[in-house]
Every structure is written in C-alpha cells, then in structure tokens.
Design an enzyme around this catalytic site. Structure first.
Site, short mmCIF file in Angstrom:
data_model
loop_
_atom_site.label_atom_id
_atom_site.label_comp_id
_atom_site.label_asym_id
_atom_site.label_seq_id
_atom_site.Cartn_x
_atom_site.Cartn_y
_atom_site.Cartn_z
N ALA A 1 8.94 0.30 -5.60
CA ALA A 1 8.96 1.15 -4.40
C ALA A 1 10.05 2.21 -4.39
O ALA A 1 10.27 2.88 -3.38
CB ALA A 1 9.03 0.34 -3.11
N ALA A 2 10.76 2.40 -5.53
CA ALA A 2 11.74 3.50 -5.60
C ALA A 2 11.02 4.83 -5.34
O ALA A 2 11.52 5.69 -4.61
CB ALA A 2 12.43 3.53 -6.96
N GLY A 3 9.83 4.97 -5.91
CA GLY A 3 9.06 6.20 -5.71
C GLY A 3 8.67 6.39 -4.25
O GLY A 3 8.74 7.50 -3.71
N ASP A 4 8.28 5.31 -3.59
CA ASP A 4 7.89 5.42 -2.17
C ASP A 4 9.11 5.79 -1.32
O ASP A 4 9.01 6.60 -0.39
CB ASP A 4 7.28 4.10 -1.67
CG ASP A 4 5.95 3.80 -2.35
OD1 ASP A 4 5.24 4.77 -2.71
OD2 ASP A 4 5.62 2.62 -2.54
N GLY A 21 0.88 -1.17 0.00
CA GLY A 21 0.00 0.00 0.00
C GLY A 21 0.91 1.22 0.00
O GLY A 21 1.90 1.26 0.73
N GLY A 36 16.43 10.48 -12.82
CA GLY A 36 16.48 11.37 -11.66
C GLY A 36 15.14 12.04 -11.42
O GLY A 36 14.10 11.39 -11.50
N SER A 94 13.10 -3.17 0.48
CA SER A 94 14.10 -2.38 -0.25
C SER A 94 14.22 -0.95 0.28
O SER A 94 15.11 -0.21 -0.15
CB SER A 94 13.77 -2.35 -1.74
OG SER A 94 12.69 -1.48 -1.99
N ASN A 119 3.87 2.01 2.69
CA ASN A 119 5.25 2.00 2.17
C ASN A 119 5.94 3.34 2.45
O ASN A 119 7.11 3.38 2.87
CB ASN A 119 5.27 1.77 0.65
CG ASN A 119 4.96 0.33 0.28
OD1 ASN A 119 4.90 -0.55 1.15
ND2 ASN A 119 4.74 0.08 -1.00
P1 ADP Z 1 8.08 5.14 -9.22
O1 ADP Z 1 8.59 4.03 -8.36
O2 ADP Z 1 6.93 5.89 -8.62
O3 ADP Z 1 7.82 4.77 -10.65
P2 ADP Z 1 10.55 6.35 -10.16
O4 ADP Z 1 10.79 5.12 -10.98
O5 ADP Z 1 10.51 7.66 -10.85
O6 ADP Z 1 9.26 6.24 -9.24
O7 ADP Z 1 11.73 6.38 -9.06
C1 ADP Z 1 11.79 7.34 -8.04
C2 ADP Z 1 13.19 7.89 -7.93
O8 ADP Z 1 14.09 6.85 -7.57
C3 ADP Z 1 13.74 8.51 -9.21
O9 ADP Z 1 13.42 9.88 -9.28
C4 ADP Z 1 15.25 8.30 -9.05
O10 ADP Z 1 15.81 9.38 -8.33
C5 ADP Z 1 15.34 7.02 -8.23
N1 ADP Z 1 15.54 5.87 -9.12
C6 ADP Z 1 14.62 5.04 -9.67
N2 ADP Z 1 15.19 4.10 -10.46
C7 ADP Z 1 16.52 4.34 -10.40
C8 ADP Z 1 17.68 3.72 -11.01
N3 ADP Z 1 17.56 2.68 -11.85
N4 ADP Z 1 18.89 4.25 -10.72
C9 ADP Z 1 19.04 5.31 -9.90
N5 ADP Z 1 18.00 5.93 -9.30
C10 ADP Z 1 16.76 5.46 -9.55
#
Ligand code: ADP
Length: 309
Positions: A251-254, A41, A227, A293, A45
């Site tokens: 979850a990179a965005g979270d 969720g 970025g 993560s 997260n």
């Molecule tokens: P979401 O998970 O919502 O799709 P993003 O993919 O835009 O969000 O990722 C969020 C942030 O995490 C990005 O703005 C970036 O700074 C970082 N990020 C995501 N993927 C990578 C990657 N492969 N290498 C380095 N930073 C990353």
C-alpha cells in the site's frame, strides 16, 4: 484553508488472508494457520489515504449485499469518508481477494471483483455533481473502463483535476491516457504499458517518454525505494525516496496517490505534491498491512519538515 475535496471512483474489496506452511499445488489441500480479514481494494485504500492526508473524500463504488459489504461501508464511515454513492447490489457478492501467505512471504492471490464489476456509466452520470464539486478525481483500473472514461469526462467538463493510477495495468486507449491530468503508474505498471522496465532514472525517463507519446500529458512513475520520477510541463523532476526503516511496502503506492492528490487539490505545485506522495509512501512502508499503514496528515507533515537523509 478549506479542506480539499477528493472524489475516488473505484474498488472496494475484503482481503481474506490465511497463513499457510506452504502454498497449495493444484488439487492439493493445505491445512492453514491464522486467518484474518482486512478491508482493501485500490479505490478504498486510496480513499482512506486521501482522507488521512487531510481531504474531505467522497467514494463512489459498489459492494454486495453480504457482510463484507457492510463491513467495507462501515470502514469508510470510520474514516469519515462520504459513502452514500457506494451502492449495495442485491444478490451479488462484494469484491474479495483470497490471499494465501507462506512463511517466506510468497503469496497467491485470487481477486473476485464481484460488485466492483457491476458499476455502470449511468451511475457515474448520477454522481456527476460530486465529481464537479471535487478539486481532484482519483481513478484506478479495478472498475470497468467505460465507467472510468465517463468519470474522467465529467471531471474535465467541470475542470476537476484527474489523477489516473493505471493499476492493475491493462492496455489503455490514447483518449483514456490523455483524459488524465496525471497518469501515476508504478514500475511494473509502466513496464506493462510501455515495454520499458525502469531500472534507474534514465530508463525511467525513457518509460515516461513512451507514455507521453502514447497520449499521457503528465506522468509520475513511482519507483519503490528509489522514489519517483515526475514529468510535467515538458520537464523531468527526480523525487528521491525518504530514508526510512522499511518493513512492508504494501500500500505504499496507495499512500503515495492519496497524499499526492491531496497536495495537488490544495494547489501545491506538482513537484511538491510528488514530495508529499513520497513522504506518505515512505511512512506506509514502515508499517505492515495495507490500510493500517496509511499515514495521518500530521505524520506526513512531520516527515516533510524533517531534514533530508
Ligand atoms: P506500489 O506500492 O504501487 O508498488 P511503490 O513501491 O513504487 O508503489 O511505492 C510508492 C512510493 O512509496 C515510492 O515512489 C516511494 O516514494 C515510496 N516508497 C516505497 N517503498 C519505499 C521505501 N522502502 N523507502 C522509502 N520510500 C518508499
């Protein structure tokens, strides 16, 4: 420095994940492989992301009176997240995401919001003290819009910073966009909100301008491995991604949102907070899964201190 206080009002889901040789067609039954459950969720997260990034976090939300609800609350407790306002609904199921994953990584997902959809504005009024005491309020769109609007209102009255992650994307009224100090969408969300898909920095700037015209005051668009682009005080600022060995960007965005909120709540300038977000997002992309993560403050600080490149 005292710990920054963050209030998250949002969703808690249990992700039910099954590996399958193929994704089932309508009417077809497929014999699956390993099955596992993971707390998720966007609300939960981001609460975990903010707690690991160093904040004292209060979560407001709702779960059902089932085992998933208990497990979700226990998960918050393990992260030392205050969850007295994660309400238990009798006779309602917790939010779940039914996820099937094929060997090539393709998936199908059905989200049943369950208790998340039952959150009421009166309950937000009863949590107004928590919102007022927080340095920042973190919101997403997985609970009803009137709840989010009311929460943002309470925050504005108390001068609590409002960070809105418009996910999953849906059309938003001007007042909702204007109520947030920062609107933080990813590429697909900003495309859904503005009609402009950011494929490079200049199209990202166009998308951001559209969002500003639609009412947003400051915008931070996350652009995956490129970025993020910040628009704040009338100026654009490019935050390049940290160079990491990416494995799984779930979850990179979270992670980004949690760390961005913590840095802002600590009084860092917006551009530096975006750098915190980018560091946390990059670290999350190096580990598989969602909550496992989400990086610790120590890891974020160490990446921030490392030389660029
Ligand atoms: P979401 O998970 O919502 O799709 P993003 O993919 O835009 O969000 O990722 C969020 C942030 O995490 C990005 O703005 C970036 O700074 C970082 N990020 C995501 N993927 C990578 C990657 N492969 N290498 C380095 N930073 C990353």
């Amino acid at each position: 420095m005292p710990q920054p206080r963050i209030c998250v009002i949002g969703s808690l889901n249990m992700d039910l994940v099954v590996q399958a040789p193929t994704l089932p067609a309508p009417g077809q039954t497929v014999l699956g492989g390993p099955f596992a459950t993971f707390p998720g969720g966007k609300g939960a997260n981001q609460a975990v992301a903010a707690a690991r990034a160093g904040a004292d976090v209060h979560m407001v939300g709702a779960v059902g009176d089932d085992g998933y609800g208990e497990a979700l609350r226990a998960g918050l407790a393990r992260e030392r997240i205050e969850h007295a306002k994660v309400l238990r609904r009798d006779g309602v199921s917790s939010g779940v995401a039914l996820i099937a994953v094929a060997p090539d990584g393709q998936n199908t997902i059905i989200v049943a919001p369950g208790a998340n959809a039952s959150l009421m504005v009166e309950e937000i009024d009863r949590a107004s003290g928590i919102i007022a005491e927080a340095d920042a309020l973190l919101l997403q769109l997985e609970v009803p819009l009137p709840v989010i609007a009311r929460a943002a209102n309470h925050a504005r009255q108390a001068s609590t910073l409002v960070i809105l992650n418009p996910a999953p994307a849906q059309p938003l009224p001007r007042e909702m966009l204007a109520a947030a100090d920062f609107v933080v969408p990813n590429e697909t969300e900003v495309a859904a909100l503005t009609g402009v898909l950011p494929v490079d920095w200049s199209s990202a700037e166009v998308a951001v301008q559209r969002l500003v015209e639609a009412g947003a005051r400051s915008v931070l668009v996350t652009l995956g491995s490129r970025g993020a682009l910040l628009w704040h005080n009338g100026q654009a600022h490019q935050q390049p991604a940290f160079n990491v060995r990416a494995l799984d960007a779930t979850a990179a965005g979270d992670a980004f949102l949690g760390a961005f909120a913590v840095a802002l709540a600590e009084g860092q300038p917006a551009a530096e907070a975006a750098r915190w977000g980018a560091a946390a997002g990059a670290l999350a992309a190096t580990v598989t899964g969602a909550q496992p993560s989400l990086p610790s403050r120590e890891k974020i600080l160490s990446l921030l201190a490392s030389p660029p490149g």
